[in-house]
Design a protein around this motif. Structure first.
Motif, mmCIF file in Angstrom:
data_model
loop_
_atom_site.group_PDB
_atom_site.id
_atom_site.type_symbol
_atom_site.label_atom_id
_atom_site.label_comp_id
_atom_site.label_asym_id
_atom_site.label_seq_id
_atom_site.Cartn_x
_atom_site.Cartn_y
_atom_site.Cartn_z
ATOM 1 N N PRO A 6 0.809 -1.222 0.000
ATOM 2 C CA PRO A 6 0.000 0.000 0.000
ATOM 3 C C PRO A 6 0.844 1.274 0.000
ATOM 4 O O PRO A 6 0.358 2.337 -0.365
ATOM 5 N N ASP A 7 2.119 1.168 0.383
ATOM 6 C CA ASP A 7 2.976 2.349 0.447
ATOM 7 C C ASP A 7 3.713 2.627 -0.859
ATOM 8 O O ASP A 7 3.755 3.746 -1.333
ATOM 9 N N CYS A 8 4.330 1.575 -1.459
ATOM 10 C CA CYS A 8 5.153 1.792 -2.659
ATOM 11 C C CYS A 8 4.539 1.182 -3.920
ATOM 12 O O CYS A 8 5.053 1.388 -5.018
ATOM 13 N N HIS A 9 3.482 0.399 -3.779
ATOM 14 C CA HIS A 9 2.745 -0.223 -4.888
ATOM 15 C C HIS A 9 3.551 -1.270 -5.654
ATOM 16 O O HIS A 9 3.198 -1.620 -6.764
ATOM 17 N N CYS A 70 11.219 -1.905 1.085
ATOM 18 C CA CYS A 70 10.191 -0.953 0.659
ATOM 19 C C CYS A 70 10.781 0.459 0.597
ATOM 20 O O CYS A 70 11.211 1.000 1.613
ATOM 21 N N PRO A 71 10.807 1.089 -0.600
ATOM 22 C CA PRO A 71 11.365 2.434 -0.696
ATOM 23 C C PRO A 71 10.579 3.456 0.115
ATOM 24 O O PRO A 71 11.163 4.395 0.654
ATOM 25 N N ALA A 72 9.288 3.277 0.247
ATOM 26 C CA ALA A 72 8.480 4.224 1.017
ATOM 27 C C ALA A 72 8.849 4.155 2.499
ATOM 28 O O ALA A 72 8.901 5.180 3.179
ATOM 29 N N ARG A 73 9.111 2.971 3.014
ATOM 30 C CA ARG A 73 9.507 2.812 4.420
ATOM 31 C C ARG A 73 10.893 3.392 4.660
ATOM 32 O O ARG A 73 11.162 3.966 5.691
ATOM 33 N N GLU A 75 12.224 5.881 3.081
ATOM 34 C CA GLU A 75 12.092 7.336 3.086
ATOM 35 C C GLU A 75 11.574 7.815 4.438
ATOM 36 O O GLU A 75 12.002 8.846 4.943
ATOM 37 N N GLN A 76 10.654 7.061 5.037
ATOM 38 C CA GLN A 76 10.096 7.449 6.325
ATOM 39 C C GLN A 76 11.152 7.430 7.421
ATOM 40 O O GLN A 76 11.177 8.295 8.287
ATOM 41 N N THR A 77 12.050 6.438 7.386
ATOM 42 C CA THR A 77 13.077 6.359 8.422
ATOM 43 C C THR A 77 14.185 7.373 8.190
ATOM 44 O O THR A 77 14.942 7.664 9.098
ATOM 45 N N ALA A 78 14.297 7.916 6.977
ATOM 46 C CA ALA A 78 15.342 8.884 6.683
ATOM 47 C C ALA A 78 14.940 10.306 7.078
ATOM 48 O O ALA A 78 15.751 11.223 7.001
ATOM 49 N N LEU A 79 13.705 10.509 7.487
ATOM 50 C CA LEU A 79 13.257 11.843 7.866
ATOM 51 C C LEU A 79 14.011 12.323 9.104
ATOM 52 O O LEU A 79 14.278 11.553 10.018
ATOM 53 N N PRO A 80 14.352 13.609 9.147
ATOM 54 C CA PRO A 80 15.035 14.125 10.336
ATOM 55 C C PRO A 80 14.077 14.146 11.530
ATOM 56 O O PRO A 80 12.883 14.388 11.383
#
Length: 97
Positions: A6-9, A70-73, A75-80
């Protein structure tokens, strides 16, 4: 239609773990994976983590859990993080396996 994340399709496959939980895996086998996957007598995809006591068997294939790729996950962990908040995973010790 094949299931998608559902996040990266991207396509995923659902397995049932030994604990009875659902685990999304990448559809293609990967020798670096940590989930041993097989199809049981009812046709259900099952998964478990291979160990030294119970290594990979001939009918199992290694797959990566989708959450690891998952690329979407990622990206979420890379957020400051906000000021004053520490990411605990950066300070946890790595277990020797």
């Amino acid at each position: 239609m094949a299931p998608q994340c559902p996040d990266c399709h991207k396509p995923i496959r659902w397995t049932r773990t030994e604990a009875g939980r659902n685990l999304a895996i990448d559809p293609d086998p990967d020798p670096t994976g940590n989930a041993a996957v097989w199809r049981d007598g009812n046709g259900t995809l099952r998964s478990r983590r291979p160990t030294a006591d119970l290594p990979l068997t001939g009918w199992e294939r290694l797959h990566l859990p989708h959450i690891a790729t998952c690329p979407a996950r990622q990206e979420q962990t890379a957020l400051p993080l906000p000021a004053g908040v520490t990411r605990l995973s950066d300070h946890r010790r790595k277990k020797n396996r």
